[in-house]
Design an enzyme around this catalytic site. Structure first.
Site, PDB file in Angstrom:
ATOM      1  N   GLY A  67      -4.486   0.739   7.735  1.00  0.00           N
ATOM      2  CA  GLY A  67      -3.433   1.099   8.677  1.00  0.00           C
ATOM      3  C   GLY A  67      -3.656   2.413   9.388  1.00  0.00           C
ATOM      4  O   GLY A  67      -3.503   2.513  10.611  1.00  0.00           O
ATOM      5  N   SER A  68      -4.057   3.457   8.639  1.00  0.00           N
ATOM      6  CA  SER A  68      -4.317   4.748   9.289  1.00  0.00           C
ATOM      7  C   SER A  68      -5.584   4.680  10.124  1.00  0.00           C
ATOM      8  O   SER A  68      -5.672   5.296  11.196  1.00  0.00           O
ATOM      9  CB  SER A  68      -4.403   5.870   8.251  1.00  0.00           C
ATOM     10  OG  SER A  68      -5.402   5.591   7.279  1.00  0.00           O
ATOM     11  N   CYS A  88      -1.601   6.653   4.369  1.00  0.00           N
ATOM     12  CA  CYS A  88      -2.090   5.319   4.050  1.00  0.00           C
ATOM     13  C   CYS A  88      -1.180   4.296   4.698  1.00  0.00           C
ATOM     14  O   CYS A  88      -0.005   4.183   4.336  1.00  0.00           O
ATOM     15  CB  CYS A  88      -2.135   5.102   2.542  1.00  0.00           C
ATOM     16  SG  CYS A  88      -2.709   3.443   2.139  1.00  0.00           S
TER      17      CYS A  88
END
Length: 344
Positions: free
Chosen positions: A265-266, A100
Site C-alpha cells: 500500500g505505501s 504500512c
C-alpha cells in the site's frame, strides 16, 4: 490443571494475544493484549522506546518459531493527537516501519468490527495515527459487518527522479526515489535481466537489497517533519518502462529482504506520486497495482495535489480488503533457550 493452564500461569507476564489477518496475502498480526506500557510523548518516541526496550517482544512475535521471515505485525498504542481513533506501530523481522498500507486496510476493518469506531452505513471513517502521520480509512459497512477499505495517504512526493547508478555486475541502472509514507527506490526489474514470471523470488530479493544498499550509500534522504522518517525502507520493482497504462505489475522487497505478498500500500502510494510526477496519471484516474508474484491487487488514485513546504505532493487513495485468519495466544516458557530465530 491441564498443561496449557500450567504453562500460561507460570509465564503470565509473557502472554500476548493477537488477532491474525491478511491483506492481499500479506500477514497482519495485531497484538491486542499483553504488551507492557509503551512510553513516549509522540508516536515516534514510542517507536524508539519499543526499539530500545521491548524489541525482544517484536522478535518473539515476528521471528520463528512463532512467526517467519516474512511476518508483519501491528502494536496498538495510545494516540498523541486528538483526531485519531487509534494509533499503531508497525513491526517486521528487521524492526519497525513508519507506514504500512496493507496493514492500514486490515486495521480499518478491525477497528469497526471490534468497536473502536462505531459502524455507520454505508461507510465508516477510521482515523489511524501511524508513525508517518494521520491516515484516514473509509470502511464499507453493511448489515452490521465491516468489509473492504480504502485509505487516504499522508502527502506523497518524489524525492529524486530519473537517477542513475553504476551497480557492480549490472552496469548503469536507472531508478527513482519516491515517498508514500516511507521511502522506496523504484526500478524496472528488466534492467537486471529478471522478470516476475520466471525469475526466482530469491534472485529478485537479493538484487533489490544490492540496489538499495548502493543507493543508500550514494543518496542522503531528508524529511520535512522528522528525520526518523528519512530512511530507505525498500525497493519497488516494476516490469518494463513506465507508461500511461491502467495496470502495473510490481513487487516490494523491504526491510531485511522481506518479500511483500501484497502489492504494498505505501509502495503503491509512492508509485502514484511518481507516475503523477512523470505525467502518466492525472487526478481522479484509477490505476491497478498487481503483485508480480502472487497476483493480488490494489486499486489507487490521486485524490488531490498538495505541497509539502515547497515540494509538490499528492494525497492518494489505496483500496483493498483485509481478511481474518484466526486468533492466537503466544507465550515463552521461562527455560526456553531460543525464544526466537531469524534465519536468512
Amino acid at each position: 490443571m491441564n498443561s496449557y493452564q500450567r504453562i500460561t500461569e507460570l509465564n503470565s507476564s509473557l502472554i500476548i494475544k493477537t488477532v491474525e489477518m491478511h491483506t492481499g496475502g500479506e500477514a497482519v498480526r495485531i497484538a491486542v493484549s499483553g504488551y507492557p506500557e509503551i512510553i513516549g510523548e509522540t508516536i515516534l518516541d514510542k517507536r524508539r522506546y519499543c526499539k530500545e526496550n521491548l524489541d525482544q517482544l517484536r522478535k518473539m512475535l515476528m521471528e520463528e518459531p512463532r512467526g517467519h521471515s516474512e511476518m508483519y505485525g501491528v502494536i496498538p498504542v495510545n494516540s498523541d493527537i486528538k483526531e485519531a481513533d487509534m494509533a499503531v506501530l508497525f513491526t517486521h523481522c528487521e524492526g519497525y516501519s513508519v507506514m504500512c498500507g496493507h496493514a492500514t486496510i486490515a486495521l480499518g476493518r478491525y477497528a469497526v468490527d471490534h468497536g473502536i469506531v462505531k459502524g455507520v452505513s454505508p461507510e465508516t471513517i477510521v482515523k489511524i495515527q501511524c508513525p508517518c502521520g494521520l491516515v484516514t480509512a473509509h470502511v464499507e459497512y453493511q448489515d452490521g459487518k465491516a468489509g473492504a477499505a480504502r485509505f487516504e495517504s499522508v502527502p506523497c512526493f518524489v524525492f529524486a527522479a530519473d537517477q542513475k547508478i553504476n551497480l557492480e555486475g549490472y552496469g548503469e541502472i536507472h531508478y527513482d526515489i519516491s515517498y508514500g509514507g516511507t521511502f522506496y527506490v523504484y526500478c524496472d526489474l528488466t534492467q537486471f535481466g529478471l522478470n516476475f514470471k520466471s525469475s526466482s523470488v530469491t534472485d529478485i530479493a537479493t538484487t533489490a537489497m544490492k540496489l538499495r544498499r548502493a543507493v543508500a550509500a550514494k543518496v542522503t534522504l531528508t524529511h520535512h517533519e522528522d528525520n526518523d522518517l528519512a530512511y530507505f525502507y525498500g525497493v519497488i520493482f516494476y516490469s518494463g518502462p513506465l507508461d500511461n497504462s491502467d495496470c502495473f505489475e510490481e513487487t516490494c522487497i523491504f526491510a531485511d529482504a522481506q518479500v511483500d505478498r501484497s502489492p504494498c500500500g505505501s509502495g503503491s502510494s509512492g508509485f502514484l506520486a511518481l507516475l503523477h510526477h512523470k505525467g502518466l496519471v492525472k487526478e481522479g484516474e484509477v490505476r491497478k497495482f498487481v503483485n508480480g508474484k502472487t497476483r493480488s491487487s490494489f486499486n489507487g488514485k490521486i485524490m488531490k495535489q498538495v505541497k509539502v513546504k515547497d515540494t509538490p505532493a499528492v494525497i492518494v487513495e489505496i483500496s483493498g480488503k483485509g481478511y481474518y485468519t484466526g486468533e492466537c495466544t503466544f507465550y515463552c516458557e521461562q527455560d526456553d533457550p531460543q525464544p526466537s530465530f531469524l534465519v536468512k
